[in-house]
Design a protein around this motif. Structure first.
Motif, mmCIF file in Angstrom:
data_model
loop_
_atom_site.group_PDB
_atom_site.id
_atom_site.type_symbol
_atom_site.label_atom_id
_atom_site.label_comp_id
_atom_site.label_asym_id
_atom_site.label_seq_id
_atom_site.Cartn_x
_atom_site.Cartn_y
_atom_site.Cartn_z
ATOM 1 N N PRO A 111 1.343 45.720 -61.114
ATOM 2 C CA PRO A 111 0.002 45.240 -61.488
ATOM 3 C C PRO A 111 0.062 43.825 -62.035
ATOM 4 N N GLY A 112 -1.103 43.224 -62.226
ATOM 5 C CA GLY A 112 -1.176 41.900 -62.824
ATOM 6 C C GLY A 112 -1.327 40.782 -61.817
ATOM 7 N N ARG A 113 -1.767 39.632 -62.299
ATOM 8 C CA ARG A 113 -1.987 38.456 -61.461
ATOM 9 C C ARG A 113 -0.675 37.710 -61.219
ATOM 10 N N THR A 114 -0.520 37.171 -60.026
ATOM 11 C CA THR A 114 0.693 36.416 -59.702
ATOM 12 C C THR A 114 0.520 34.933 -60.007
ATOM 13 N N MET A 117 15.980 42.346 -65.187
ATOM 14 C CA MET A 117 14.866 42.626 -64.290
ATOM 15 C C MET A 117 15.098 41.866 -62.988
ATOM 16 N N LYS A 118 15.111 42.563 -61.889
ATOM 17 C CA LYS A 118 15.439 41.950 -60.606
ATOM 18 C C LYS A 118 14.193 41.447 -59.879
ATOM 19 N N ALA A 119 14.281 40.209 -59.422
ATOM 20 C CA ALA A 119 13.205 39.649 -58.622
ATOM 21 C C ALA A 119 13.209 40.292 -57.239
ATOM 22 N N ASP A 120 12.021 40.512 -56.701
ATOM 23 C CA ASP A 120 11.912 41.124 -55.379
ATOM 24 C C ASP A 120 11.974 40.069 -54.278
ATOM 25 N N GLU A 121 11.558 38.858 -54.611
ATOM 26 C CA GLU A 121 11.498 37.773 -53.627
ATOM 27 C C GLU A 121 12.276 36.579 -54.170
ATOM 28 N N CYS A 122 12.914 35.840 -53.310
ATOM 29 C CA CYS A 122 13.625 34.629 -53.699
ATOM 30 C C CYS A 122 12.665 33.698 -54.443
ATOM 31 N N PRO A 123 13.021 33.224 -55.634
ATOM 32 C CA PRO A 123 12.103 32.355 -56.377
ATOM 33 C C PRO A 123 11.772 31.063 -55.641
ATOM 34 N N PHE A 124 12.716 30.519 -54.889
ATOM 35 C CA PHE A 124 12.478 29.287 -54.142
ATOM 36 C C PHE A 124 11.434 29.522 -53.044
ATOM 37 N N LYS A 125 11.609 30.604 -52.304
ATOM 38 C CA LYS A 125 10.664 30.905 -51.223
ATOM 39 C C LYS A 125 9.305 31.333 -51.758
ATOM 40 N N CYS A 126 9.311 32.056 -52.885
ATOM 41 C CA CYS A 126 8.048 32.455 -53.516
ATOM 42 C C CYS A 126 7.261 31.221 -53.945
ATOM 43 N N ALA A 127 7.960 30.256 -54.570
ATOM 44 C CA ALA A 127 7.294 29.028 -55.001
ATOM 45 C C ALA A 127 6.747 28.239 -53.812
ATOM 46 N N ASP A 128 7.512 28.166 -52.732
ATOM 47 C CA ASP A 128 7.037 27.484 -51.520
ATOM 48 C C ASP A 128 5.730 28.116 -51.041
ATOM 49 N N ARG A 129 5.719 29.436 -51.012
ATOM 50 C CA ARG A 129 4.541 30.167 -50.523
ATOM 51 C C ARG A 129 3.326 29.925 -51.405
ATOM 52 N N ASP A 157 1.807 26.363 -51.243
ATOM 53 C CA ASP A 157 0.973 26.228 -50.043
ATOM 54 C C ASP A 157 -0.376 26.906 -50.231
ATOM 55 N N GLU A 158 -0.346 28.077 -50.875
ATOM 56 C CA GLU A 158 -1.586 28.836 -51.088
ATOM 57 C C GLU A 158 -2.513 28.146 -52.080
ATOM 58 N N LEU A 159 -1.951 27.518 -53.091
ATOM 59 C CA LEU A 159 -2.761 26.957 -54.174
ATOM 60 C C LEU A 159 -3.258 25.536 -53.918
ATOM 61 N N LYS A 160 -2.670 24.831 -52.964
ATOM 62 C CA LYS A 160 -3.012 23.417 -52.816
ATOM 63 C C LYS A 160 -4.475 23.181 -52.443
ATOM 64 N N SER A 161 -5.121 24.168 -51.848
ATOM 65 C CA SER A 161 -6.536 24.013 -51.514
ATOM 66 C C SER A 161 -7.458 24.519 -52.626
ATOM 67 N N ILE A 170 -1.140 27.827 -62.050
ATOM 68 C CA ILE A 170 0.010 28.185 -62.881
ATOM 69 C C ILE A 170 0.672 29.423 -62.317
ATOM 70 N N PHE A 171 1.989 29.396 -62.187
ATOM 71 C CA PHE A 171 2.703 30.630 -61.869
ATOM 72 C C PHE A 171 4.128 30.554 -62.391
ATOM 73 N N THR A 172 4.729 31.740 -62.529
ATOM 74 C CA THR A 172 6.098 31.885 -63.021
ATOM 75 C C THR A 172 6.924 32.619 -61.974
ATOM 76 N N VAL A 173 8.181 32.232 -61.848
ATOM 77 C CA VAL A 173 9.104 33.000 -61.020
ATOM 78 C C VAL A 173 10.346 33.358 -61.832
ATOM 79 N N LEU A 174 10.875 34.547 -61.579
ATOM 80 C CA LEU A 174 12.128 34.977 -62.194
ATOM 81 C C LEU A 174 13.312 34.465 -61.383
#
Length: 260
Positions: free
Chosen positions: A97-100, A124-136, A139-143, A113-117
């Motif tokens: 749950p919660g906002r990303t 606590m294990k990250a499910d997605e690579c922090p580098f790739k998550c940030a890239d994604r 791209d989503e937030l720039k607009s 604003i966002f945080t990556v582990l």
């Protein structure tokens, strides 16, 4: 030119109390437009509650980020969706749950604003690579916003530094948290991204990362698990100030702050 204040990990009641007592005067003294704070250690040194999140909002914190202690407090998973000013790490499993991410606004300036582990040494294990998550997410937030602030909640300094270089020129700031120890490497990178390996903590510095010195040393000596109460002395508010050029979403100034 919008000015953002970021506060490092708020630790327990001492950290919360100092934020409540000092934040408004700091906002005025530094002409701060928006305040972001990591508060994943704000409830007894581990986790956060809805009540504390709302108290911090009332104290002048516009956006709250979390980290690897996000779910430490009982029932917080059932509270987080109602807290519109709180986001959990973006690279946790999607079913969490919660906002990303958050988007906060002041005078027409929209800050994402966002945080990556990190993936090194965290329980606590990250499910997605922090580098790739940030890239994604970039791209989503720039607009949707004028600039993006990225928090690197990571243990390894090498991972944080590499992450900062990876986002240079694309994020307004990359600021590290989690280790509770302020670093001296803050600067604006060549591409225009403000960077700091660790902002430190808002909490007691006569401690071991915010916890009682004697109890921590005893555990190192005998190897036995025990509770580490939050320490109480030499409470400081640590973080950084970042000026952002709204026309291109990049930083023009970085300054580390420390207040008692």
């Amino acid at each position: 030119m919008p000015r953002v204040l970021f506060l490092g990990d708020i630790v327990g009641r001492p950290g919360r109390t100092l934020v409540r007592e000092r934040l408004q005067s700091l906002r005025e003294a530094y002409a701060v437009d928006l305040v972001i704070a990591n508060a994943e250690n704000s409830a007894g040194g581990a986790g956060i509650t809805a009540k504390i999140a709302n108290e911090l909002k009332e104290s002048g914190v516009d956006a709250i980020t979390l980290g690897d202690h996000t779910w430490d407090q009982k029932n917080f998973e059932s509270e987080i969706d109602q807290l519109v000013h709180v986001c959990r790490p973006a690279n946790l499993p999607v079913r969490n749950p919660g906002r990303t991410y958050l988007i906060i606004e002041k005078d027409g300036f929209r800050l994402g604003i966002f945080t990556v582990l990190g993936r090194n040494y965290l329980a606590m294990k990250a499910d997605e690579c922090p580098f790739k998550c940030a890239d994604r997410l970039l791209d989503e937030l720039k607009s949707q916003c004028d600039a993006v602030f990225v928090e690197a909640h990571m243990e390894a300094t090498s991972e944080k530094i590499a992450f900062g270089w990876h986002l240079d020129g694309r994020a307004a700031a990359v600021v590290g948290t989690h280790t509770h120890v302020p670093t001296a490497d803050g600067r604006v990178l060549p591409g225009g991204t403000a960077y700091l390996t660790d902002a430190g903590m808002c909490g007691p510095y006569e401690s071991v990362l915010g916890r009682d010195i004697k109890e921590v040393i005893t555990t190192f000596l005998d190897g036995m698990k025990r509770r580490f109460p939050v320490a109480e002395n030499d409470v400081r508010l640590c973080g950084c100030l970042i000026d952002v050029d709204a026309s291109n979403g990049l930083a023009t100034h970085f300054e580390r702050i420390e207040s008692r």
